[in-house]
Scaffold this active site. Sequence first.
Site, PDB file in Angstrom:
ATOM      1  N   CYS A  27       3.840   2.534  -8.767  1.00 18.89           N
ATOM      2  CA  CYS A  27       4.709   2.910  -7.657  1.00 18.89           C
ATOM      3  C   CYS A  27       5.967   2.038  -7.663  1.00 18.89           C
ATOM      4  O   CYS A  27       6.738   2.086  -8.609  1.00 18.89           O
ATOM      5  CB  CYS A  27       3.942   2.850  -6.332  1.00 18.89           C
ATOM      6  SG  CYS A  27       4.781   3.717  -4.975  1.00 18.89           S
ATOM      7  N   HIS A  37       0.034   6.726  -7.414  1.00 18.84           N
ATOM      8  CA  HIS A  37      -0.988   5.686  -7.227  1.00 18.84           C
ATOM      9  C   HIS A  37      -2.281   6.110  -7.922  1.00 18.84           C
ATOM     10  O   HIS A  37      -3.032   6.920  -7.371  1.00 18.84           O
ATOM     11  CB  HIS A  37      -1.262   5.472  -5.737  1.00 18.84           C
ATOM     12  CG  HIS A  37      -0.188   4.743  -5.021  1.00 18.84           C
ATOM     13  ND1 HIS A  37      -0.129   3.368  -4.962  1.00 18.84           N
ATOM     14  CD2 HIS A  37       0.883   5.195  -4.336  1.00 18.84           C
ATOM     15  CE1 HIS A  37       0.930   3.003  -4.257  1.00 18.84           C
ATOM     16  NE2 HIS A  37       1.565   4.094  -3.869  1.00 18.84           N
ATOM     17  N   GLU A  91      -4.937   4.472  -8.145  1.00 21.34           N
ATOM     18  CA  GLU A  91      -6.067   4.014  -7.334  1.00 21.34           C
ATOM     19  C   GLU A  91      -6.331   4.921  -6.140  1.00 21.34           C
ATOM     20  O   GLU A  91      -7.358   4.785  -5.466  1.00 21.34           O
ATOM     21  CB  GLU A  91      -5.844   2.571  -6.869  1.00 21.34           C
ATOM     22  CG  GLU A  91      -4.864   2.380  -5.738  1.00 21.34           C
ATOM     23  CD  GLU A  91      -3.402   2.396  -6.134  1.00 21.34           C
ATOM     24  OE1 GLU A  91      -2.563   2.090  -5.274  1.00 21.34           O
ATOM     25  OE2 GLU A  91      -3.093   2.731  -7.299  1.00 21.34           O
TER      26      GLU A  91
END
Length: 203
Positions: A79, A185, A187
């Site tokens: 990001c 992202h 994650e």
Amino acid sequence: MIAIIDYGVGNLFSLKSSLAMIGADAVVTGEADVIRSAERIILPGVGAFGDARKKLADSGMDQVLLDEAAKGKTVMGICLGMQMLFDRSFEYGEHAGLGLIPGEVVPMAGRLPAGLKVPHIGWNALDIGRPDHPLMKYTKEGDCVYFVHSFYAAGCAAHTLATAEYGIDVTAAVAKDNVMGCQFHPEKSGTVGLNILRAFCEL
């Protein structure tokens, strides 16, 4: 071991948890010696470019990252962390980036078709331009990932691995030699994101 750089900005522990899910050994650290001893480095980031870049510089981690990248260590920005890999950003002024990947970070506002909101928040499909790149090893065309951003990387076509369509083609993933980045992202991107992290861990 993977060092996740802690300089006061980023979704650090969610990222560490995702890496643990795929069996990767990762530590969240602001210690230069730990970062130097790591096999791979992740630079996370959320918020405004200028503030984050200053925090990274104030921590001294920017020079450690540059030194390790110059030695050939595998580095990934996520990001805002990806955005800082570029030459400069035009987010609320002009700010120097790390200069590890040629390109610049520009606002989405004024470039999107009418009706599309900024920030760009949500799931988008990947258009993979470089399926041969090792970071894309477990990712296929149309896989969806999660974005949250108001600025995007431009002038980096030579190093773009994947884009996502949000009225315009938004740079989604980049790589130059041992340095790479994801605007989205991983994650927060479910199995697809874990697969990208898995590929990173195998580089």
